[in-house]
Design a protein around this motif. Structure first.
Motif, short mmCIF file in Angstrom:
data_model
loop_
_atom_site.label_atom_id
_atom_site.label_comp_id
_atom_site.label_asym_id
_atom_site.label_seq_id
_atom_site.Cartn_x
_atom_site.Cartn_y
_atom_site.Cartn_z
N LYS A 92 0.84 -1.20 0.00
CA LYS A 92 0.00 0.00 0.00
C LYS A 92 0.87 1.25 0.00
O LYS A 92 1.86 1.33 0.73
N HIS A 93 0.48 2.21 -0.82
CA HIS A 93 1.17 3.49 -0.87
C HIS A 93 0.99 4.20 0.47
O HIS A 93 -0.13 4.42 0.93
N ILE A 153 -1.42 -1.61 -4.23
CA ILE A 153 -0.99 -2.16 -5.51
C ILE A 153 -0.80 -3.66 -5.33
O ILE A 153 -0.17 -4.11 -4.37
N THR A 154 -1.36 -4.42 -6.25
CA THR A 154 -1.28 -5.87 -6.23
C THR A 154 -0.40 -6.34 -7.38
O THR A 154 -0.67 -6.01 -8.54
N ASN A 173 -3.64 -1.38 -9.68
CA ASN A 173 -4.18 -0.63 -8.55
C ASN A 173 -5.52 -1.23 -8.12
O ASN A 173 -5.97 -2.24 -8.67
N GLU A 174 -6.18 -0.58 -7.17
CA GLU A 174 -7.44 -1.10 -6.62
C GLU A 174 -8.56 -1.14 -7.66
O GLU A 174 -9.51 -1.91 -7.51
N GLU A 175 -8.44 -0.34 -8.70
CA GLU A 175 -9.45 -0.33 -9.77
C GLU A 175 -9.14 -1.38 -10.84
O GLU A 175 -9.87 -1.50 -11.82
N GLY A 176 -8.04 -2.10 -10.69
CA GLY A 176 -7.66 -3.11 -11.67
C GLY A 176 -6.86 -2.56 -12.84
O GLY A 176 -6.62 -3.27 -13.81
#
Length: 150
Positions: free
Chosen positions: A39-40, A98-99, A132-135
């Motif tokens: 995570k940022h 971030i994944t 990111n969390e939005e893919g």
């Protein structure tokens, strides 16, 4: 001994403390895929209000390296491993969680078998994609691993 998420995160704590402090955590691992998140936060930021590229590289490398470690352990042989090269592409600011995901586990077994059979070092490239969390993809990193029987 099977490599689990908790064992990998303990490994990160003791052997890669800078990655641990920056928030790099393994979320899942199996024979073909590994997922790591970070995570940022203030500790891993750059001056442009996003995640520092080296933090992204630590997380991405772990997705590939964790599977290499697991496959080496499964082989029962003493095999050394080293990142020989890497390439990165950053396509969007990395903010939020971030994944990183690598789906190249299938590439490792062949290289291990060849190095055991021939005694010669082998190299192979593995890709890790950061979203990111939005893919939305924020980065893509390729690591060339070099393995050799000890």
């Amino acid at each position: 001994m099977e490599l689990t998420v908790s064992k990998l995160n303990r490994f990160v704590f003791f052997k890669l403390p800078s990655a641990f402090i920056c928030g790099v955590r393994v979320k899942s691992i199996d024979k073909d895929k590994c997922v790591v998140t970070v995570k940022h936060r203030w500790i891993n930021q750059n001056p442009f209000n996003s995640m520092y590229f080296a933090v992204q590289a630590m997380a991405a490398e772990l997705t590939t390296g964790a599977m290499v470690i697991a496959k080496i352990q499964q082989s029962g042989k003493k095999i050394s491993m080293l990142v020989a090269n890497n390439k990165s592409n950053f396509s969007k600011k990395a903010t939020g969680r971030i994944t990183f995901e690598c789906k190249d586990g299938h590439l490792i077994e062949d290289a291990i078998q060849k190095t055991i059979a021939t005694g010669e070092g082998q190299t192979f490239w593995m890709k890790s994609i950061g979203t990111n969390e939005e893919g939305v993809q924020v980065s893509e990193m390729d690591f060339e691993w070099s393995i050799r029987i000890k």
